[in-house]
Design an enzyme around this catalytic site. Structure first.
Site, PDB file in Angstrom:
ATOM      1  N   ALA A  80       4.993   3.812   2.726  1.00  0.00           N
ATOM      2  CA  ALA A  80       3.776   3.134   2.112  1.00  0.00           C
ATOM      3  C   ALA A  80       4.220   1.503   3.506  1.00  0.00           C
ATOM      4  CB  ALA A  80       4.959   2.436   0.550  1.00  0.00           C
ATOM      5  N   LYS A  81       3.350   0.462   2.893  1.00  0.00           N
ATOM      6  CA  LYS A  81       4.132  -0.625   3.435  1.00  0.00           C
ATOM      7  C   LYS A  81       3.376  -2.135   3.007  1.00  0.00           C
ATOM      8  CE  LYS A  81       5.475  -1.136   7.812  1.00  0.00           C
ATOM      9  NZ  LYS A  81       6.679  -0.532   8.982  1.00  0.00           N
ATOM     10  N   GLY A  82       4.009  -2.645   3.097  1.00  0.00           N
ATOM     11  CA  GLY A  82       3.590  -4.392   2.530  1.00  0.00           C
ATOM     12  C   GLY A  82       3.756  -5.026   3.196  1.00  0.00           C
ATOM     13  N   VAL A 126       0.619  -1.557  -0.091  1.00  0.00           N
ATOM     14  CA  VAL A 126       0.079  -0.157   0.111  1.00  0.00           C
ATOM     15  C   VAL A 126       1.224   1.637  -0.058  1.00  0.00           C
ATOM     16  CG1 VAL A 126      -1.837   1.149   1.310  1.00  0.00           C
ATOM     17  CG2 VAL A 126      -1.908  -1.016   1.087  1.00  0.00           C
TER      18      VAL A 126
END
Ligand code: NAD
Length: 441
Positions: free
Chosen positions: A126-128, A81
């Site tokens: 962001a991160k995932g 995201v």
């Protein structure tokens, strides 16, 4: 943008999706929204900017097949995201955990945007992650899962676009596999220009000295500042630590030279207690060999409730989110909570801590050492430089102490709590950028 890919041509073995804990948890993105709304009201944030920052920019979901060691094929679900890139390329960690979900990753991505803005580094948020339990897989399966996920993301990540890093259950080795896979997908003459596609790499593969301990080092710098402001002596101070992975174990080891005593530690295997202090180096060696704190000889086993109620000076959550809640906040017996984890305290927990006079150094300030040194690694890669550890530590200290002071002054000015103060610092900076750039068209 929502993308979804699936290679349905391959026979798929049914994969169990782990059930969520039966304990009621608030949604993490609801927590972020409540935190944002409180600060936005207080500072009278521009309405358009508030709308933009309440929404993520891109949400990528990939379903991808991986061959297991025994020849079966399993399908995995991964997320990335990208919350906001007003300040620079998207930046944020990747986590491997059965509880990873779109909601969780959305919240974690927003927190990355605030961290970059508070620390004044040119990164967005962001991160995932991948929803699976890495402890149930061999090293070769982990490698294949990591590489196939990287391939599935394709050019949704990139050294000047979106730069992953380690988080829960991911480490320098995982970053090296991501790097290698990504580089295999770019033309040979571009490869040396793309080493900064991930940070938190092993030193030999372009990592930075000091990145492994950076998050913990930042936490310790913040605690030192807080101790100075409050005439509090770290020598002899009792510390309770939840999580003994990268962030937790480094924090314990870095606090040792100050004379702090780690009196209780909890990880996924259980909780341990020793009023005279648990030696962090000994515990680190034990955990490396035994995969958890349970059974550590120089401490007694205690249950979760007793762990939470331990009388101490500082509680450092360094595990997962939503640990300090309406149910658990009344049990804490400390003076300061220094958030190493992302989102360990939900808004109800926050309110109870405030009511009880327990101070709190919020995650978006306190654990930002990781992204700050990731920025240094990214810069070193771009400039083909390799900085000495002292240089990295000095620069980190300057950045995070400045961030700490910005948040402290804003908190005072608005007469509010530290989390809201930190949000106001972040939102004011982003608001200024949007005002200058305008909103296209
Ligand atoms: P890690 O995987 O190295 O360690 C996680 C630790 O939490 C382990 O000790 C694990 O046993 C423990 N844990 C997991 N579930 C638990 C539970 N239910 N109860 C108690 N303990 C539990 O992860 P990490 O990199 O140390 O990250 C920890 C936290 O810090 C996460 O919230 C992460 O997002 C945050 N963080 C990490 C970094 C970084 O650079 N690694 C940077 C900023 C924030």
């Amino acid at each position: 943008m929502v993308l979804s890919t699936q290679d349905s041509a391959i026979a798929v073995a049914a994969r169990e999706i782990p059930e969520r804990s039966s304990r009621k948890r608030s949604s993490l993105s609801e927590n972020v929204q409540r935190q944002l709304d409180k600060a936005a009201e207080m500072m009278d944030l521009n309405t358009a900017v508030r709308k933009i920052l309440s929404t993520t920019m891109n949400e990528i979901v990939v379903h991808f097949p991986v061959k297991m060691d025994d020849g079966r094929t399993e399908i995995f679900t991964g997320y990335r995201v990208q919350h906001n890139d007003a300040l620079g390329p998207f930046k944020g960690g990747l986590r491997f955990h059965p509880m990873v979900s779109l909601d969780e990753v959305r919240a974690l991505a927003s927190w990355m945007t605030w961290k970059g803005a508070i620390a004044r580094i040119p990164f967005g948020g962001a991160k995932g992650g991948i929803q699976f339990d890495p402890t149930k897989h061999s090293k070769s399966e982990l490698e294949h899962i990591t590489r196939r996920f990287t391939y599935a993301l394709g050019n949704m990540i990139g050294p000047e676009y979106d730069i992953p890093a380690p988080d829960v259950n991911t480490n320098a080795q995982i970053m090296a596999w991501i790097l290698d896979t990504y580089l295999s997908t770019v033309p040979p003459h571009d490869r040396q220009r793309c080493v900064h596609v991930v940070t938190g790499k092993p030193i030999e593969a372009g990592g930075s000295l000091g990145r492994d301990k950076a998050t913990a080092q930042g936490i310790v710098y913040c605690i030192e500042q807080w101790a100075g402001d409050n005439r509090f002596k770290l020598d002899g101070a009792a510390v309770v630590l939840q999580g003994f992975g990268n962030v937790g174990s480094w924090t314990a080891r870095l606090l040792k030279p100050f004379g702090a005593r780690i009196v209780a530690v909890e990880d996924v295997t259980g909780s341990i207690y020793n009023s005279r202090g648990i030696d962090p180096d000994e515990l680190f060696r034990y955990v490396s060999a035994n995969k958890g704190v349970t059974g550590f000889p120089n401490a007694e086993a205690v249950d979760h409730d007793r762990f939470l109620q331990t009388r101490a000076d500082i509680f450092i959550p360094a595990a997962l989110e939503n640990q300090i809640t309406e149910e658990t906040a009344p049990k804490l017996n400390v003076r300061l909570v220094a958030e190493g984890a992302n989102g360990p305290t939900d808004p109800d927990g926050d309110a109870i801590l405030q009511h009880r006079g327990i101070e709190l150094l919020p995650d978006i300030l306190c654990n930002s050492g990781g992204v700050i040194v990731s920025y240094f690694e990214w810069l070193q890669n771009k400039r083909s430089e390799a900085w000495e550890l002292e240089e990295v530590d000095d620069k980190l200290k300057k950045k995070i102490v400045n961030a700490y002071r910005r948040v402290r002054e804003t908190t005072k000015r608005y007469n509010t709590d530290w989390r809201t103060g930190a949000y106001i610092v972040a939102l004011s900076h982003l608001e200024a950028v949007y005002k200058e750039r305008g909103i296209f068209p």
